[in-house]
Design a protein around this motif. Structure first.
Motif, PDB file in Angstrom:
ATOM      1  N   CYS A   1       0.834  -1.193   0.000  1.00  0.00           N
ATOM      2  CA  CYS A   1       0.000   0.000   0.000  1.00  0.00           C
ATOM      3  C   CYS A   1       0.879   1.257   0.000  1.00  0.00           C
ATOM      4  CB  CYS A   1      -0.914  -0.004   1.228  1.00  0.00           C
ATOM      5  SG  CYS A   1      -1.962   1.457   1.342  1.00  0.00           S
ATOM      6  N   ASP A   2       0.560   2.187  -0.887  1.00  0.00           N
ATOM      7  CA  ASP A   2       1.308   3.451  -0.936  1.00  0.00           C
ATOM      8  C   ASP A   2       1.006   4.337   0.267  1.00  0.00           C
ATOM      9  OD1 ASP A   2       2.496   2.773  -3.347  1.00  0.00           O
ATOM     10  OD2 ASP A   2       1.020   3.838  -4.568  1.00  0.00           O
ATOM     11  N   SER A   3      -0.142   4.135   0.900  1.00  0.00           N
ATOM     12  CA  SER A   3      -0.541   4.988   2.022  1.00  0.00           C
ATOM     13  C   SER A   3      -0.006   4.514   3.364  1.00  0.00           C
ATOM     14  CB  SER A   3      -2.064   5.088   2.089  1.00  0.00           C
ATOM     15  OG  SER A   3      -2.557   5.658   0.898  1.00  0.00           O
ATOM     16  N   CYS A   4      -0.131   3.200   3.648  1.00  0.00           N
ATOM     17  CA  CYS A   4       0.250   2.701   4.978  1.00  0.00           C
ATOM     18  C   CYS A   4       1.446   1.749   4.960  1.00  0.00           C
ATOM     19  CB  CYS A   4      -0.946   2.047   5.665  1.00  0.00           C
ATOM     20  SG  CYS A   4      -1.460   0.470   4.934  1.00  0.00           S
ATOM     21  N   ASN A   5       1.962   1.436   3.768  1.00  0.00           N
ATOM     22  CA  ASN A   5       3.127   0.555   3.597  1.00  0.00           C
ATOM     23  C   ASN A   5       2.910  -0.881   4.067  1.00  0.00           C
ATOM     24  OD1 ASN A   5       4.887   2.157   2.215  1.00  0.00           O
ATOM     25  ND2 ASN A   5       5.942   2.910   4.021  1.00  0.00           N
ATOM     26  N   LYS A   6       1.675  -1.331   4.151  1.00  0.00           N
ATOM     27  CA  LYS A   6       1.398  -2.720   4.529  1.00  0.00           C
ATOM     28  C   LYS A   6       1.272  -3.570   3.267  1.00  0.00           C
ATOM     29  CE  LYS A   6       0.083  -1.905   8.997  1.00  0.00           C
ATOM     30  NZ  LYS A   6       0.389  -2.463  10.205  1.00  0.00           N
TER      31      LYS A   6
ATOM     32  N   CYS B   1      -6.627  -1.840  -0.106  1.00  0.00           N
ATOM     33  CA  CYS B   1      -5.849  -2.157   1.088  1.00  0.00           C
ATOM     34  C   CYS B   1      -6.791  -2.440   2.256  1.00  0.00           C
ATOM     35  CB  CYS B   1      -4.918  -1.000   1.443  1.00  0.00           C
ATOM     36  SG  CYS B   1      -4.007  -1.282   2.981  1.00  0.00           S
TER      37      CYS B   1
ATOM     38  N   TYR C   1      -6.091  -2.572   5.292  1.00  0.00           N
ATOM     39  CA  TYR C   1      -5.656  -1.886   6.508  1.00  0.00           C
ATOM     40  C   TYR C   1      -6.110  -0.425   6.554  1.00  0.00           C
ATOM     41  CZ  TYR C   1      -2.758  -6.027   6.629  1.00  0.00           C
ATOM     42  OH  TYR C   1      -2.325  -7.327   6.614  1.00  0.00           O
ATOM     43  N   CYS C   2      -6.133   0.232   5.375  1.00  0.00           N
ATOM     44  CA  CYS C   2      -6.492   1.658   5.370  1.00  0.00           C
ATOM     45  C   CYS C   2      -7.500   2.032   4.276  1.00  0.00           C
ATOM     46  CB  CYS C   2      -5.234   2.517   5.253  1.00  0.00           C
ATOM     47  SG  CYS C   2      -4.461   2.451   3.616  1.00  0.00           S
TER      48      CYS C   2
ATOM     49  N   SER D   1      -7.146   2.159   1.124  1.00  0.00           N
ATOM     50  CA  SER D   1      -6.569   2.882  -0.002  1.00  0.00           C
ATOM     51  C   SER D   1      -6.623   2.017  -1.261  1.00  0.00           C
ATOM     52  CB  SER D   1      -5.116   3.251   0.303  1.00  0.00           C
ATOM     53  OG  SER D   1      -4.512   3.836  -0.831  1.00  0.00           O
TER      54      SER D   1
ATOM     55  N   TRP E   1      -1.663   1.374  -4.571  1.00  0.00           N
ATOM     56  CA  TRP E   1      -0.719   0.354  -4.169  1.00  0.00           C
ATOM     57  C   TRP E   1       0.198   0.010  -5.330  1.00  0.00           C
ATOM     58  CZ3 TRP E   1      -1.847  -3.565  -7.488  1.00  0.00           C
ATOM     59  CH2 TRP E   1      -3.174  -3.702  -7.906  1.00  0.00           C
TER      60      TRP E   1
END
Length: 113
Positions: free
Chosen positions: A73-78, A89, A91-92, A94, A97
């Motif tokens: 993910c580009d936003s949360c890096n997961k 994503c 997790y967030c 988004s 990615w």
């Protein structure tokens, strides 16, 4: 179904490798196919007998390993699985990615007798 053409090229590649390395018998061919690849594993299995007929691989077993379609993910890096998460994503939420794995098609291993 382009898989027969793909498998014919794989057989040529493996035979060339075997010849260059003095391998005269192959027991198992292991392929890795990404779950987002354009190559369909069940079609590879179905056309394998026709592709190896009359070749050095004629009496080999085929094993296929499926590689997951993962992204970061580009936003949360997961890291997450694209298919399981429906391209969002988990997790967030988004939709931005970068794909890490999943489009591969590799000859992973050639097991000689």
């Amino acid at each position: 179904m382009h898989e027969i053409g793909v498998m014919i090229e794989v057989v040529k590649t493996v035979e060339k490798f075997a010849k260059q390395n003095g391998v005269t018998q192959i027991q198992t061919l292991v392929l890795q196919i990404g779950e987002l690849s354009t190559v369909v594993p069940r079609y590879i299995k179905a056309c394998y007998p026709a592709a190896i007929e009359g070749t050095l691989l004629e009496n080999t077993q085929l094993q296929i390993e499926i590689l997951p379609g993962n992204a970061i993910c580009d936003s949360c890096n997961k890291v997450f699985n694209i298919l399981e998460s429906k391209s969002v994503c988990p997790y967030c939420n988004s939709k931005n990615w970068e794909m890490l794995t999943g489009k591969e098609f590799n000859i992973k291993e050639i097991v000689a007798c």
